[in-house]
Design a protein around this motif. Structure first.
Motif, PDB file in Angstrom:
ATOM      1  N   LEU A 282       0.821  -1.209   0.000  1.00 30.16           N
ATOM      2  CA  LEU A 282       0.000   0.000   0.000  1.00 30.16           C
ATOM      3  C   LEU A 282       0.853   1.255   0.000  1.00 30.16           C
ATOM      4  CD1 LEU A 282      -2.563  -0.995   2.769  1.00 30.16           C
ATOM      5  CD2 LEU A 282      -2.955  -1.059   0.307  1.00 30.16           C
ATOM      6  N   LEU A 283       0.358   2.282  -0.675  1.00 24.97           N
ATOM      7  CA  LEU A 283       0.877   3.636  -0.536  1.00 24.97           C
ATOM      8  C   LEU A 283      -0.334   4.559  -0.607  1.00 24.97           C
ATOM      9  CD1 LEU A 283       4.033   5.207  -2.155  1.00 24.97           C
ATOM     10  CD2 LEU A 283       1.908   6.491  -1.923  1.00 24.97           C
ATOM     11  N   HIS A 284      -0.701   5.119   0.541  1.00 28.16           N
ATOM     12  CA  HIS A 284      -1.875   5.987   0.628  1.00 28.16           C
ATOM     13  C   HIS A 284      -1.499   7.313   1.285  1.00 28.16           C
ATOM     14  CE1 HIS A 284      -5.139   2.592   0.361  1.00 28.16           C
ATOM     15  NE2 HIS A 284      -4.405   2.697  -0.716  1.00 28.16           N
ATOM     16  N   LEU A 285      -2.344   8.307   1.083  1.00 31.60           N
ATOM     17  CA  LEU A 285      -2.186   9.603   1.731  1.00 31.60           C
ATOM     18  C   LEU A 285      -3.105   9.685   2.943  1.00 31.60           C
ATOM     19  CD1 LEU A 285      -2.155  11.943  -1.390  1.00 31.60           C
ATOM     20  CD2 LEU A 285      -0.226  11.492   0.124  1.00 31.60           C
ATOM     21  N   HIS A 286      -2.558  10.155   4.068  1.00 31.59           N
ATOM     22  CA  HIS A 286      -3.339  10.360   5.285  1.00 31.59           C
ATOM     23  C   HIS A 286      -3.231  11.839   5.657  1.00 31.59           C
ATOM     24  CE1 HIS A 286      -3.585   6.000   6.950  1.00 31.59           C
ATOM     25  NE2 HIS A 286      -3.391   5.981   5.641  1.00 31.59           N
TER      26      HIS A 286
END
Length: 210
Positions: free
Chosen positions: A169-173
């Protein structure tokens, strides 16, 4: 409705913030593949002194934000206002990680998908804090956050995360407050109702990558 719901990032719900900067950041971040062009256009035209989240040579890929050698994930801070508000993190995680239901220490939160898919379960607290150290949660909704979609939670939002696919995963928080200025996070045992302290160190390494 108190919790976010699956929606296109072209037409999504974003919690109201003290300013519109958090809204513009998350909107701009998805205007181009992997968010790069949108961030550059927004930050290049912004005149309030916000440090650039992504420099022209940076991109939202694992080469720029590596996965951990061991453990479950790595979290990279890439933008934060001087007062600790509107903190944007890149969250990279290995397949198979699961978090118990937890809150965000009094901060609203937005999770935007860039690479990979994670399943979110959103809960409502039913007991109104009437018993110290105990909570009764009710599952309100479930959704998958995948590239181009997002989920948003208010300051009292509670969710669990289930990264059950075989893809990293690579997500923005994006948080109303960064980790250091959030209140103490709590996590919840669904079987016993016990409330425990949510330890950020269990999320993996946290690095300032501004």
């Amino acid at each position: 409705k108190r919790y976010g719901h699956p929606t296109s990032l072209r037409n999504r719900h974003v919690p109201k913030t003290r300013t519109n900067r958090g809204r513009r950041l998350i909107h701009a971040g998805f205007e181009a593949p992997h968010g790069n062009g949108g961030f550059r256009r927004f930050l290049g035209s912004h005149k309030s002194g916000v440090a650039p989240a992504l420099h022209p040579h940076r991109s939202l890929h694992f080469e720029e934000f590596p996965l951990p050698d061991k453990g479950v994930g790595c979290i990279y801070l890439i933008q934060e206002d001087p007062d600790g508000r509107c903190s944007l993190y890149v969250n990279c995680g290995l397949p198979g990680q699961v978090s118990r239901p937890h809150n965000h220490g009094g901060s609203w939160a937005i999770v935007g998908g860039v690479i990979g898919v994670e399943h979110h379960r959103l809960y409502e607290r039913m007991d109104e804090g009437s018993t110290s150290g105990h909570a009764e949660l009710k599952l309100k909704s479930e959704l998958d956050v995948c590239p181009g979609t997002a989920v948003s939670m208010l300051a009292d939002g509670i969710h669990s995360i289930h990264a059950l696919s075989d893809q990293p995963l690579l997500h923005l928080h994006l948080y109303g407050w960064g980790f250091p200025k959030q209140g103490e996070r709590e996590e919840f045992d669904l079987e016993t109702g016990e409330i425990q302290r949510f330890r950020l160190e269990n999320m993996g390494c946290i690095e300032d990558a501004r």
